[in-house]
Write a protein that holds these residues in place. Structure first.
Motif, short mmCIF file in Angstrom:
data_model
loop_
_atom_site.label_atom_id
_atom_site.label_comp_id
_atom_site.label_asym_id
_atom_site.label_seq_id
_atom_site.Cartn_x
_atom_site.Cartn_y
_atom_site.Cartn_z
N ALA A 44 -11.70 3.76 8.70
CA ALA A 44 -10.84 4.15 9.82
C ALA A 44 -10.62 3.01 10.82
O ALA A 44 -9.53 2.85 11.36
N GLU A 45 -11.63 2.21 11.07
CA GLU A 45 -11.49 1.11 12.02
C GLU A 45 -10.40 0.12 11.60
O GLU A 45 -9.76 -0.52 12.43
N GLY A 46 -10.14 0.06 10.31
CA GLY A 46 -9.10 -0.83 9.80
C GLY A 46 -7.70 -0.41 10.21
O GLY A 46 -6.74 -1.17 10.01
N LEU A 47 -7.54 0.77 10.79
CA LEU A 47 -6.24 1.23 11.27
C LEU A 47 -5.94 0.79 12.70
O LEU A 47 -4.86 1.07 13.23
N THR A 48 -6.87 0.08 13.33
CA THR A 48 -6.67 -0.39 14.70
C THR A 48 -5.36 -1.16 14.80
O THR A 48 -5.11 -2.07 14.00
N ILE A 58 2.25 1.40 1.17
CA ILE A 58 1.06 2.10 0.69
C ILE A 58 0.86 1.69 -0.76
O ILE A 58 1.75 1.87 -1.60
N ILE A 59 -0.28 1.12 -1.06
CA ILE A 59 -0.64 0.71 -2.42
C ILE A 59 -1.55 1.79 -2.98
O ILE A 59 -2.56 2.14 -2.36
N TRP A 60 -1.16 2.34 -4.13
CA TRP A 60 -1.90 3.48 -4.67
C TRP A 60 -2.00 3.40 -6.18
O TRP A 60 -1.47 2.48 -6.79
N LEU A 124 -5.28 2.64 -2.36
CA LEU A 124 -6.03 1.39 -2.49
C LEU A 124 -5.92 0.50 -1.27
O LEU A 124 -6.85 -0.22 -0.92
N ASP A 125 -4.74 0.51 -0.62
CA ASP A 125 -4.53 -0.40 0.50
C ASP A 125 -3.33 0.05 1.31
O ASP A 125 -2.48 0.80 0.82
N ILE A 126 -3.26 -0.43 2.53
CA ILE A 126 -2.14 -0.20 3.43
C ILE A 126 -1.80 -1.54 4.05
O ILE A 126 -2.69 -2.27 4.49
N LYS A 127 -0.50 -1.85 4.07
CA LYS A 127 -0.06 -3.10 4.68
C LYS A 127 1.14 -2.81 5.57
O LYS A 127 1.97 -1.98 5.23
#
Length: 147
Positions: A44-48, A58-60, A124-127
């Protein structure tokens, strides 16, 4: 061939789609369904500071896809195309990318519009979206379709 890394899910998509047949497909399809991207608490902290972006990549994972083919005929098409020129789930590495509009954030949940994955899909990832000027954008064989 050796794996370069072992991907881990950072969360899951919550969408209105429970069956593949429910997801709109084909040339000209507009993905307007809303859903949430729910991150695991440890990520969650990575959403700062993500709230400042209007759109996200969105990588999925195509976690319910089996096998792969280098050529395939997309829905609504009669001509086969290379897998790397399509959004086919039948890929050597079943990785997908979707661009969504960020509607808001609630802790570890992102409320988004434009989901095109099944409910429960591993993320897997969000950019953050980095724009490409419209005049520089090319859409390959899709540009030959009347939409």
């Amino acid at each position: 061939m050796t794996a370069l890394f072992t991907p881990i899910a950072i969360g899951h998509a919550r969408t209105p789609f429970h069956e593949l047949s429910e997801i709109p497909k084909g040339p000209g399809t507009q993905h307007v369904a809303t859903g949430t991207i729910e991150l695991l608490p440890e990520f969650a902290e990575g959403l700062t500071d993500i709230e400042g972006f209007s759109h996200l990549f969105i990588i999925w994972v195509f976690d319910r896809s089996e096998g792969w083919a280098l050529l395939g005929t997309p829905p609504g098409e009669t001509t086969p195309h290379g897998v790397f020129a399509t959004r086919s789930p039948y890929r050597p590495n079943p990785i997908a990318q979707t661009t969504v509009e960020l509607l808001g954030r609630d802790g570890a949940k992102l409320h988004v519009r434009g989901v095109d994955m099944l409910d429960g899909t591993p993320i897997l990832d969000i950019k953050p979206y980095s724009s490409i000027p419209a005049e520089a954008l090319r859409v390959g064989w899709l540009g030959k379709k009347s939409v």
